[in-house]
Motif scaffolding. Structure first.
Motif, short mmCIF file in Angstrom:
data_model
loop_
_atom_site.label_atom_id
_atom_site.label_comp_id
_atom_site.label_asym_id
_atom_site.label_seq_id
_atom_site.Cartn_x
_atom_site.Cartn_y
_atom_site.Cartn_z
N SER A 1 2.04 1.33 7.33
CA SER A 1 1.82 2.61 8.04
C SER A 1 0.35 2.78 8.39
O SER A 1 0.00 3.64 9.20
N THR B 1 5.81 2.78 4.68
CA THR B 1 4.83 3.73 4.15
C THR B 1 4.32 3.18 2.81
O THR B 1 4.66 2.07 2.43
N ASN C 1 9.48 2.18 11.85
CA ASN C 1 8.91 2.83 10.65
C ASN C 1 9.95 2.92 9.54
O ASN C 1 11.13 3.17 9.81
N LYS D 1 -0.74 10.34 6.52
CA LYS D 1 -0.09 9.28 7.32
C LYS D 1 1.42 9.33 7.08
O LYS D 1 2.00 8.41 6.51
N LEU E 1 5.12 9.08 8.26
CA LEU E 1 5.83 8.34 9.32
C LEU E 1 6.97 9.17 9.91
O LEU E 1 7.66 9.89 9.20
#
Ligand SMILES: NC(=O)C1=CN([C@@H]2O[C@H](COP(=O)(O)OP(=O)(O)OC[C@H]3O[C@@H](n4cnc5c(N)ncnc54)[C@H](OP(=O)(O)O)[C@@H]3O)[C@@H](O)[C@H]2O)C=CC1
Ligand SMILES: C[C@H]1O[C@H](OP(=O)(O)OP(=O)(O)OC[C@H]2O[C@@H](n3cnc4c(=O)[nH]c(N)nc43)[C@H](O)[C@@H]2O)[C@@H](O)[C@@H](O)C1=O
Length: 309
Positions: free
Chosen positions: A109, A165, A236, A275, A277
């Protein structure tokens, strides 16, 4: 994949690779090719070509990489960019040269811009500057997903990429200098509890937000994608939930049963502020994670107590 398919899990001893092996064995995929770096150093092109020529894997999970937390990424950028570029180029090119049916590359990620709109969609890649603390690793990971994209476009190679992630779980790296935040804090709170230390040091301000996924969920997603995903676009893989580092520290303190204080060392870097996703595309394919954060932390801490020497 057939149960008898020849499946190479690159990085099989690592956090992710060992989880993928557990997942494959549970489903009776038993024709696994598992070779450590002492048998094939994936940064060496000739060794990798010889390995692929000899073993002829049909499927490849590319979970081998030079990996570390914020301090390791920030301290060894040349090693992170060089080793990860070499591993990706060698494995992806040999997979093409020796006719691998399908390859799944693991990115991260951290490929998305530091100030990216949240949650981060796959299309936001390269729309802004990267986070400095892991730019070297992120550039290598972007190159890896691009290698898969262009080998698919030019050669028709069925090479796909997923962008996980932050991950954690059993068999993680618990070294306090090179690890990620969850294994580091599990070890710090545990050692503080058994030694009666008055406080535990948490790096940074505690303000950054992070998303976490238990590694067995990631492994499940990797097998799911190998079976069901053939697009050129990377995808993702996340939990969809974020938590601040300060709240995470309190949660790990509770799981470990430590009674002392938490002290923040703001001399250490925070890294990217958020961050999270966007996992809409994966959800639309029908995949959901199963393990919540507190449950995952309890399983990881139990493993740590039973296994970490
Ligand atoms: N951990 C995380 O939070 C996240 C990880 N990822 C990605 O998942 C993948 C796996 O990461 P993770 O399992 O955490 O990492 P680990 O460090 O736990 O495992 C990496 C594995 O790669 C192997 N490896 C490294 N260099 C070489 C080399 N030159 N030749 C052969 N093997 C090598 C290591 O072998 P050895 O055991 O001999 O050292 C190890 O088994 C990586 O692509 C990473 O970028 C993505 C997002 C988050
Ligand atoms: C996984 C992904 O993302 C990684 O980046 P990151 O998320 O910033 O990595 P991290 O887990 O090491 O830190 C997360 C946060 O936690 C704080 N923090 C507090 N106390 C400790 C501590 O004791 N150790 C660590 N490591 N962090 C701490 C730390 O200061 C930071 O604010 C890349 O390295 C890269 O590997 C990548 O692909």
């Amino acid at each position: 994949m057939e149960k008898s398919s020849k499946i190479y899990v690159a990085g099989h001893r690592g956090l992710v690779g060992s989880a993928i092996v557990r997942r494959l064995l549970k489903e009776n995929y038993t024709n696994l090719i598992l070779k450590g770096r002492e048998e094939v150093d994936l940064t060496r092109q000739e060794e990798v070509e010889r390995f692929f020529e000899e073993h002829r894997p049909e499927y490849v999970f590319l979970a081998a990489a030079r990996v570390g937390g914020i301090y390791a990424n920030n301290t060894y950028p040349a090693e992170f960019i060089y080793q990860n570029l070499m591993i990706e180029c060698n494995v992806i090119h040999s997979a093409y040269k020796f006719g691998v049916k399908k390859l799944l590359f693991l990115g991260s990620s951290c490929i998305y811009p530091r100030d990216c709109p949240q949650p981060m969609k796959e299309e936001y890649l390269l729309s802004g500057y990267l986070e400095q603390t892991n730019e070297a690793y992120a550039v290598a990971k972007i190159a890896g997903l691009k290698l898969c994209q262009f080998y698919k476009r030019q050669y028709g190679a069925n090479f796909i990429s997923c962008m996980p992630t932050n991950l954690y779980g059993i068999n993680d790296n618990f070294d306090l200098n090179t690890s990620h935040v969850i294994p580091a804090l599990i070890r710090k709170f545990h050692e503080a509890k058994i030694n009666n230390y008055p406080y535990v040091e948490v790096w940074g301000t505690g303000k950054p937000l992070r998303e976490f996924l238990y590694v067995d969920d990631l492994a499940d997603a990797c097998v799911f994608l190998m079976e069901n995903y053939d697009d050129e676009l990377w995808i993702n893989v996340g939990s969809g939930e974020e938590i601040s580092i300060a709240e995470l520290a309190e949660l790990i303190k509770k799981v470990v049963g430590y009674k002392g204080e938490i002290v923040f060392n703001s001399k250490m870097p925070d890294g990217t502020p958020r961050k999270l996703l966007d996992t809409t595309r994966l959800k639309n394919l029908g995949w959901q994670r199963k393990v919540g954060l507190e449950e995952g932390l309890r399983m990881t801490y139990k493993w740590f107590i039973d296994n970490y020497k």
